[in-house]
Design an enzyme around this catalytic site. Structure first.
Site, PDB file in Angstrom:
ATOM      1  N   GLU A  90      20.211  30.331  16.447  1.00 51.90           N
ATOM      2  CA  GLU A  90      20.782  31.237  17.457  1.00 51.90           C
ATOM      3  C   GLU A  90      22.174  31.733  17.034  1.00 51.90           C
ATOM      4  OE1 GLU A  90      23.066  30.167  20.623  1.00 51.90           O
ATOM      5  OE2 GLU A  90      22.782  27.999  20.492  1.00 51.90           O
ATOM      6  N   LYS A 116      24.820  19.276  27.253  1.00 53.05           N
ATOM      7  CA  LYS A 116      26.119  18.725  27.657  1.00 53.05           C
ATOM      8  C   LYS A 116      26.088  18.397  29.128  1.00 53.05           C
ATOM      9  CE  LYS A 116      29.343  21.146  24.712  1.00 53.05           C
ATOM     10  NZ  LYS A 116      28.596  22.293  24.186  1.00 53.05           N
TER      11      LYS A 116
HETATM   12  N1  PSU Z   1      25.481  24.828  25.010  1.00 55.61           N
HETATM   13  C1  PSU Z   1      26.364  24.465  24.061  1.00 55.61           C
HETATM   14  N2  PSU Z   1      26.882  25.427  23.233  1.00 55.61           N
HETATM   15  C2  PSU Z   1      26.517  26.745  23.337  1.00 55.61           C
HETATM   16  C3  PSU Z   1      25.550  27.095  24.344  1.00 55.61           C
HETATM   17  C4  PSU Z   1      25.061  26.115  25.147  1.00 55.61           C
HETATM   18  O1  PSU Z   1      26.685  23.309  23.961  1.00 55.61           O
HETATM   19  O2  PSU Z   1      27.026  27.585  22.583  1.00 55.61           O
HETATM   20  C5  PSU Z   1      25.071  28.523  24.449  1.00 55.61           C
HETATM   21  C6  PSU Z   1      23.637  28.641  23.921  1.00 55.61           C
HETATM   22  O3  PSU Z   1      23.501  29.852  23.221  1.00 55.61           O
HETATM   23  C7  PSU Z   1      22.798  28.672  25.201  1.00 55.61           C
HETATM   24  C8  PSU Z   1      23.723  29.411  26.131  1.00 55.61           C
HETATM   25  O4  PSU Z   1      21.566  29.316  25.046  1.00 55.61           O
HETATM   26  O5  PSU Z   1      25.020  28.911  25.825  1.00 55.61           O
HETATM   27  C9  PSU Z   1      23.370  29.184  27.585  1.00 55.61           C
HETATM   28  O6  PSU Z   1      24.110  30.046  28.389  1.00 55.61           O
HETATM   29  P1  PSU Z   1      23.758  30.177  29.942  1.00 55.61           P
HETATM   30  O7  PSU Z   1      24.079  28.835  30.541  1.00 55.61           O
HETATM   31  O8  PSU Z   1      24.646  31.272  30.440  1.00 55.61           O
HETATM   32  O9  PSU Z   1      22.311  30.515  30.021  1.00 55.61           O
END
Ligand code: PSU
Ligand code: MN
Length: 307
Positions: free
Chosen positions: A32, A166
């Site tokens: 990603e 996390k």
């Molecule tokens: N969790 C992490 N680091 C990240 C992300 C999540 O520890 O960089 C990023 C990933 O790309 C994940 C996104 O798909 O955040 C999720 O965002 P949201 O909660 O807005 O869907």
């Protein structure tokens, strides 16, 4: 998908190295790019992205980092494109609802796990490596904040390798959600859901696997049985790279509190919490983050070879 086959060239650039591997049945792993553009500061983001690609190549697997650049869906980036994703301020964090807008308007987008899953599937790649997956946020009972990552994973035939999520999220609720949508969560050498910065979350997993080959067999079996949808592989951070549980939990609790006070919501929520935790723990959490991403990449490579 048939209609997209016809339109593929209209929207998507598959890097020649990736195309060759897909055509000849060589293993490919998707990576990603939100973690590059919005998840880590420069230059560590670029170094980590390069190191992941390097690990894959060394094990005979072709890396396919996904992104949207000038409206083109990219599967596999050149060195210049990777650098662009790591340095440009002009990159939109793009989940499913952003994807078509970014493409149609010739914009730049970093793919979250959700849109990396979409992109990987459109290109025919069955496995994605990330650091941590998005999930059900703390307080989602009130805010409805549940990452699109979960629905995309539930509805797509793909294996996603992560170090858990996390505890900026509610890990228990995230597992409940995955259960409802029928997503198997396979622990790699663990009986517990890992918590990203730490090995354990206190939440038991039903299935533990001790080899990548057995995991690949389980994933393949699901699809051969016609049970459509993804599989989550949970790979704990190596012990020597893990954070102190109290330190990280305190930083997260404060970040969640700050977000509430400042009214942070929607797509800003995850990047805000991540950067707050990083500030509060100095460089330590960044080093842990990097270590677990590399560790996930190593496991992803082995699973990809067996898939
Ligand atoms: N969790 C992490 N680091 C990240 C992300 C999540 O520890 O960089 C990023 C990933 O790309 C994940 C996104 O798909 O955040 C999720 O965002 P949201 O909660 O807005 O869907
Ligand atoms: Mn959200």
């Amino acid at each position: 998908m048939k209609s997209f086959e016809i339109l593929k060239d209209k929207y998507m650039d598959i890097h020649p190295e990736v195309k060759e591997a897909l055509d000849s049945g060589k293993p490919v792993v998707a990576l990603e790019s939100t973690i590059i553009s919005h998840g880590m500061p420069y230059p560590k983001n670029l170094e980590t992205a390069k190191a992941c690609e390097e690990i894959l190549r060394e094990t005979g697997v072709v890396p396919a980092t996904t992104a949207i650049i000038n409206g083109r869906i990219k599967v596999g980036l050149t060195a210049e494109e990777l650098e662009f994703m790591a340095t440009s301020k002009d990159v939109i964090k793009s989940s499913r609802r952003d994807y078509a807008h970014v493409v149609a308007n010739g914009l730049n987008g970093a793919t979250t796990v959700a849109t990396s899953i979409i992109t990987a599937r459109l290109a025919g790649i069955p496995i994605l490596v990330t650091g941590g997956i998005g999930g059900v946020h703390r307080g989602a009972q009130e805010t409805f904040d549940i990452s699109r990552d979960l629905q995309e994973l539930a509805g797509t035939d793909i294996a996603v390798v992560c170090a858990g999520c996390k505890s900026i999220l509610d890990i228990g609720l995230t597992l409940e959600y995955l259960e409802t949508f029928g997503v198997p969560v396979l622990g790699y050498k663990t009986d517990e859901m890992p918590a990203f910065f730490t090995q354990k979350s206190g939440h038991k997993l039903d299935y533990r696997y001790d080899s990548p080959e057995e995991m690949a067999k389980s994933i393949r079996t699901k699809w051969e049985l016609g049970l459509e949808g993804g599989v989550l592989v949970a790979n704990p951070i190596p012990k020597e790279d893990a954070m102190d549980e109290e330190v990280i939990e305190k930083a997260i609790a404060e970040a969640v509190e700050d977000a509430k006070k400042q009214g942070i919501h929607g797509k800003e929520s995850t990047p805000f919490l991540l950067s707050r935790v990083l500030e509060a723990t100095g460089g330590d959490s960044l080093e842990s983050n990097i270590a677990l991403v590399l560790n996930n990449t190593r496991l992803g490579a082995e699973i990809a070879k067996s898939l």
